[in-house]
Design a protein around this motif. Sequence first.
Motif, short mmCIF file in Angstrom:
data_model
loop_
_atom_site.label_atom_id
_atom_site.label_comp_id
_atom_site.label_asym_id
_atom_site.label_seq_id
_atom_site.Cartn_x
_atom_site.Cartn_y
_atom_site.Cartn_z
N SER A 14 -49.73 -3.06 51.95
CA SER A 14 -49.26 -1.83 51.29
C SER A 14 -48.02 -2.12 50.44
N ASN A 15 -47.73 -1.21 49.57
CA ASN A 15 -46.54 -1.31 48.72
C ASN A 15 -45.46 -0.39 49.26
N LEU A 16 -44.82 -0.80 50.34
CA LEU A 16 -43.77 0.00 50.94
C LEU A 16 -42.48 -0.13 50.14
N VAL A 17 -41.75 0.96 50.05
CA VAL A 17 -40.46 0.95 49.37
C VAL A 17 -39.45 1.66 50.25
N LEU A 18 -38.20 1.28 50.11
CA LEU A 18 -37.12 1.98 50.80
C LEU A 18 -36.60 3.09 49.89
N LEU A 19 -36.33 4.23 50.49
CA LEU A 19 -35.78 5.36 49.75
C LEU A 19 -34.32 5.55 50.13
N GLU A 20 -33.54 6.02 49.16
CA GLU A 20 -32.14 6.33 49.42
C GLU A 20 -31.86 7.76 49.00
N PRO A 21 -30.95 8.43 49.69
CA PRO A 21 -30.63 9.81 49.32
C PRO A 21 -29.88 9.86 47.98
N LEU A 22 -30.30 10.78 47.12
CA LEU A 22 -29.63 11.03 45.84
C LEU A 22 -28.91 12.36 45.95
N MET A 23 -27.68 12.39 45.48
CA MET A 23 -26.85 13.57 45.59
C MET A 23 -26.66 14.22 44.23
N ASN A 24 -26.64 15.56 44.21
CA ASN A 24 -26.19 16.30 43.04
C ASN A 24 -24.67 16.35 43.14
N VAL A 25 -23.99 15.81 42.15
CA VAL A 25 -22.53 15.74 42.17
C VAL A 25 -21.98 16.57 41.02
N ASN A 26 -21.02 17.44 41.34
CA ASN A 26 -20.31 18.23 40.33
C ASN A 26 -18.85 17.79 40.38
N ILE A 27 -18.33 17.34 39.25
CA ILE A 27 -16.96 16.85 39.20
C ILE A 27 -16.19 17.68 38.19
N ASP A 28 -15.10 18.33 38.63
CA ASP A 28 -14.18 19.05 37.74
C ASP A 28 -13.06 18.08 37.39
N LEU A 52 -22.74 17.85 30.81
CA LEU A 52 -21.29 17.92 30.69
C LEU A 52 -20.97 19.25 30.04
N GLU A 53 -20.08 20.02 30.65
CA GLU A 53 -19.72 21.31 30.06
C GLU A 53 -18.25 21.60 30.28
N THR A 54 -17.73 22.53 29.49
CA THR A 54 -16.35 22.94 29.63
C THR A 54 -16.26 23.94 30.78
N SER A 55 -15.30 23.72 31.64
CA SER A 55 -15.11 24.58 32.80
C SER A 55 -14.44 25.88 32.38
N SER A 88 -8.31 21.70 28.52
CA SER A 88 -9.42 22.30 29.25
C SER A 88 -9.97 21.31 30.25
N LYS A 89 -10.61 21.83 31.26
CA LYS A 89 -11.28 20.98 32.23
C LYS A 89 -12.74 20.86 31.85
N LYS A 90 -13.33 19.75 32.22
CA LYS A 90 -14.75 19.52 32.01
C LYS A 90 -15.43 19.44 33.37
N VAL A 91 -16.69 19.82 33.39
CA VAL A 91 -17.50 19.70 34.61
C VAL A 91 -18.60 18.70 34.30
N ILE A 92 -18.70 17.67 35.13
CA ILE A 92 -19.73 16.65 34.99
C ILE A 92 -20.76 16.88 36.08
N TYR A 93 -22.03 16.94 35.67
CA TYR A 93 -23.14 17.07 36.62
C TYR A 93 -23.91 15.75 36.59
N SER A 117 -11.52 17.17 41.12
CA SER A 117 -12.17 17.44 42.41
C SER A 117 -13.67 17.31 42.23
N PHE A 118 -14.38 17.16 43.35
CA PHE A 118 -15.83 17.04 43.27
C PHE A 118 -16.47 17.63 44.51
N ASP A 119 -17.74 17.97 44.38
CA ASP A 119 -18.55 18.32 45.54
C ASP A 119 -19.93 17.73 45.33
N MET A 120 -20.65 17.53 46.43
CA MET A 120 -21.98 16.95 46.31
C MET A 120 -22.91 17.57 47.34
#
Length: 144
Positions: A14-28, A52-55, A88-93, A117-120
Motif C-alpha cells: 500500500s501507499n501509506l502516508v503520514l498526516l500532520e495537523p494543519l492549523m488556521n493561523v490569524n496573526i495581527d 492579507l487584510e487591514t485590521s 495600521s495593523k494587518k491581519v495575516i491568514y 498577536s496570533f491565534d490558531m
Amino acid sequence: MCALQALTNALKDSNLVLLEPLMNVNIDVPEEYLGAVLGDLTGTRRRNVLELETSGNLFDNLDNNIKIYIPPDPIFFSSNNNDKIINSKKVIYAHVPLSTMLGYSFSLRSLTGGTASFDMRLSSFGVMSDDQAKAVICEMQGGF
C-alpha cells in the motif's frame, strides 16, 4: 502467523502516508513588521499565506491624509525626533503545520517587539513530506 504475513504484505504493497495537523493561523501585526512576519511564515514555517487584510481599528474612519501626533513616551528614549504616526495593523491568514508552530509565540514577540498577536485553530490534516515522514518514523523506532 499467516495473518501477520498477510498484514505485513498488505502494508508493504500500500501507499501509506503520514498526516500532520494543519492549523488556521490569524496573526495581527503592525504594518512595520509585516515583511519579517511574512518571511518567517513562508520560509521557516513551510506554508503559504492565504490572505492579507487591514485590521479594523479606531482610526479606520479617519481620512488617510490626517496624521495623528503621539507624544514621546518618557520611558522609552528614541533618537528619532520625528512625529510618530499611528500605523495600521494587518491581519495575516495562513495554513501552517502544527509542528512548526511550537514556540511561535516567542518568535513572534522577537520579530515584532511584542506588538503582534496570533491565534490558531485546527483546520485539517495534510500529507507530510517524505523527509519529515522518515524523520518521524526513525524517531518512533528509537533512533535520532
